[in-house]
Design a protein around this motif. Structure first.
Motif, short mmCIF file in Angstrom:
data_model
loop_
_atom_site.label_atom_id
_atom_site.label_comp_id
_atom_site.label_asym_id
_atom_site.label_seq_id
_atom_site.Cartn_x
_atom_site.Cartn_y
_atom_site.Cartn_z
N VAL A 14 21.96 66.07 -9.11
CA VAL A 14 23.10 65.46 -8.41
C VAL A 14 22.62 64.87 -7.07
O VAL A 14 22.96 63.74 -6.73
CB VAL A 14 24.23 66.48 -8.20
CG1 VAL A 14 25.26 65.97 -7.20
CG2 VAL A 14 24.91 66.81 -9.52
N ALA A 15 21.81 65.64 -6.35
CA ALA A 15 21.32 65.15 -5.05
C ALA A 15 20.47 63.90 -5.21
O ALA A 15 20.52 62.99 -4.37
CB ALA A 15 20.51 66.25 -4.35
N ALA A 16 19.71 63.82 -6.29
CA ALA A 16 18.79 62.69 -6.49
C ALA A 16 19.39 61.61 -7.40
O ALA A 16 18.67 60.70 -7.81
CB ALA A 16 17.48 63.20 -7.09
N ALA A 17 20.67 61.70 -7.69
CA ALA A 17 21.29 60.77 -8.64
C ALA A 17 21.07 59.31 -8.27
O ALA A 17 20.91 58.47 -9.15
CB ALA A 17 22.78 61.06 -8.76
N ASP A 18 21.03 59.01 -6.97
CA ASP A 18 20.84 57.62 -6.54
C ASP A 18 19.37 57.23 -6.43
O ASP A 18 19.05 56.12 -6.02
CB ASP A 18 21.56 57.36 -5.22
CG ASP A 18 20.99 58.16 -4.06
OD1 ASP A 18 20.04 58.96 -4.26
OD2 ASP A 18 21.49 57.99 -2.94
N PRO B 138 15.87 63.94 3.95
CA PRO B 138 15.89 65.32 4.46
C PRO B 138 17.30 65.83 4.81
O PRO B 138 17.62 66.99 4.56
CB PRO B 138 15.00 65.26 5.70
CG PRO B 138 14.06 64.14 5.42
CD PRO B 138 14.88 63.12 4.65
N ALA B 139 18.14 64.97 5.37
CA ALA B 139 19.50 65.39 5.73
C ALA B 139 20.32 65.73 4.49
O ALA B 139 21.06 66.72 4.47
CB ALA B 139 20.19 64.31 6.55
N GLU C 81 21.49 71.94 0.12
CA GLU C 81 21.02 73.32 0.21
C GLU C 81 22.07 74.20 0.88
O GLU C 81 22.34 75.33 0.44
CB GLU C 81 19.70 73.37 1.00
CG GLU C 81 18.96 74.66 0.86
CD GLU C 81 17.61 74.61 1.55
OE1 GLU C 81 17.45 75.29 2.58
OE2 GLU C 81 16.72 73.88 1.07
N GLY C 82 22.72 73.69 1.91
CA GLY C 82 23.80 74.43 2.58
C GLY C 82 24.97 74.67 1.65
O GLY C 82 25.54 75.77 1.64
N ARG D 298 13.91 77.11 -6.11
CA ARG D 298 14.15 76.39 -7.36
C ARG D 298 14.75 75.00 -7.11
O ARG D 298 14.36 74.03 -7.75
CB ARG D 298 15.04 77.22 -8.27
CG ARG D 298 14.26 78.37 -8.91
CD ARG D 298 15.14 79.45 -9.47
NE ARG D 298 14.38 80.46 -10.20
CZ ARG D 298 13.70 81.44 -9.62
NH1 ARG D 298 13.68 81.57 -8.31
NH2 ARG D 298 13.03 82.32 -10.35
N PHE D 299 15.70 74.91 -6.19
CA PHE D 299 16.29 73.62 -5.85
C PHE D 299 15.22 72.67 -5.31
O PHE D 299 15.09 71.54 -5.78
CB PHE D 299 17.42 73.81 -4.82
CG PHE D 299 17.92 72.53 -4.23
CD1 PHE D 299 18.67 71.64 -4.99
CD2 PHE D 299 17.65 72.20 -2.90
CE1 PHE D 299 19.14 70.45 -4.44
CE2 PHE D 299 18.12 71.02 -2.35
CZ PHE D 299 18.86 70.14 -3.13
N ASN D 300 14.44 73.12 -4.34
CA ASN D 300 13.43 72.26 -3.72
C ASN D 300 12.32 71.88 -4.69
O ASN D 300 11.80 70.77 -4.63
CB ASN D 300 12.87 72.92 -2.46
CG ASN D 300 13.86 72.84 -1.32
OD1 ASN D 300 14.39 71.77 -1.02
ND2 ASN D 300 14.14 73.96 -0.68
#
Length: 187
Positions: free
Chosen positions: A77-81, A86-87, A93-94, A113-115
């Protein structure tokens, strides 16, 4: 299964409200695709509903397969684009660490695991995507966990009140990997 039927009915009702509001105002907001992040209130309600339903499953969602699949889902989801600055990494992560259900697991396990998945996605997106979807697919053995992984992704994607088309596509791909119907989530 009765609980999932209630979840589907509640989500369907919210989706119909969203579509009704969009039609009443002359279409979808900002040219967005229907179902891929239609406007504010009802989408936020749907994310809130999914979040509370996920919370009600907290005692059932303690397996390593759910943990690992959820972290892969969050990374996708974070990398979908196609990028994660870093922000954005810190923000997601938060969200992960604040998620009630994910508090079943030690924070360092979640971060690691997320990173790992985000790093793989940024190094080689096609391979990182394939690896993340493979990790997600491992949760397909238990339907409750499979649907919870999609809900977790939905909650992360909708945290800003909008699900971008690229995020909706990632959620649909996860549904396919898990053998879950994307229509259950209005995708």
């Amino acid at each position: 299964m009765a609980m999932w039927d209630r979840i589907k009915e509640q989500a369907k009702g919210l989706q119909q409200q969203s579509q009704g509001a969009g039609q009443a105002s002359g279409g979808t907001a900002g040219g967005r695709q229907p179902g891929a992040g239609a406007g504010g209130g009802s989408k936020e309600k749907m994310v809130g509903l999914l979040k509370s339903q996920l919370g009600s499953l907290k005692t059932e969602l303690k397996s390593g397969a759910y943990r690992d699949a959820s972290m892969a889902m969050c990374a996708l989801v974070a990398a979908a684009d196609g990028s994660v600055d870093p922000a954005e990494r810190q923000h997601v992560e938060g969200l992960i660490l604040q998620n009630d259900v994910l508090q079943n697991f030690p924070p360092e396990q979640l971060r690691q695991r997320f990173n790992k998945h985000v790093d793989q996605l940024m190094f080689n997106f096609p391979q990182g995507r394939a690896d993340a979807l493979q990790e997600i697919a491992k949760a397909a053995k238990k339907p409750v966990e499979a649907k919870a992984v999609v809900q977790t992704g939905f909650v992360i994607a909708g945290a800003d009140g909008y699900i971008a088309p690229a995020e909706a596509q990632v959620l649909r791909e996860a549904c396919t990997a898990l053998g879950v119907s994307p229509q259950e989530f209005g995708l």
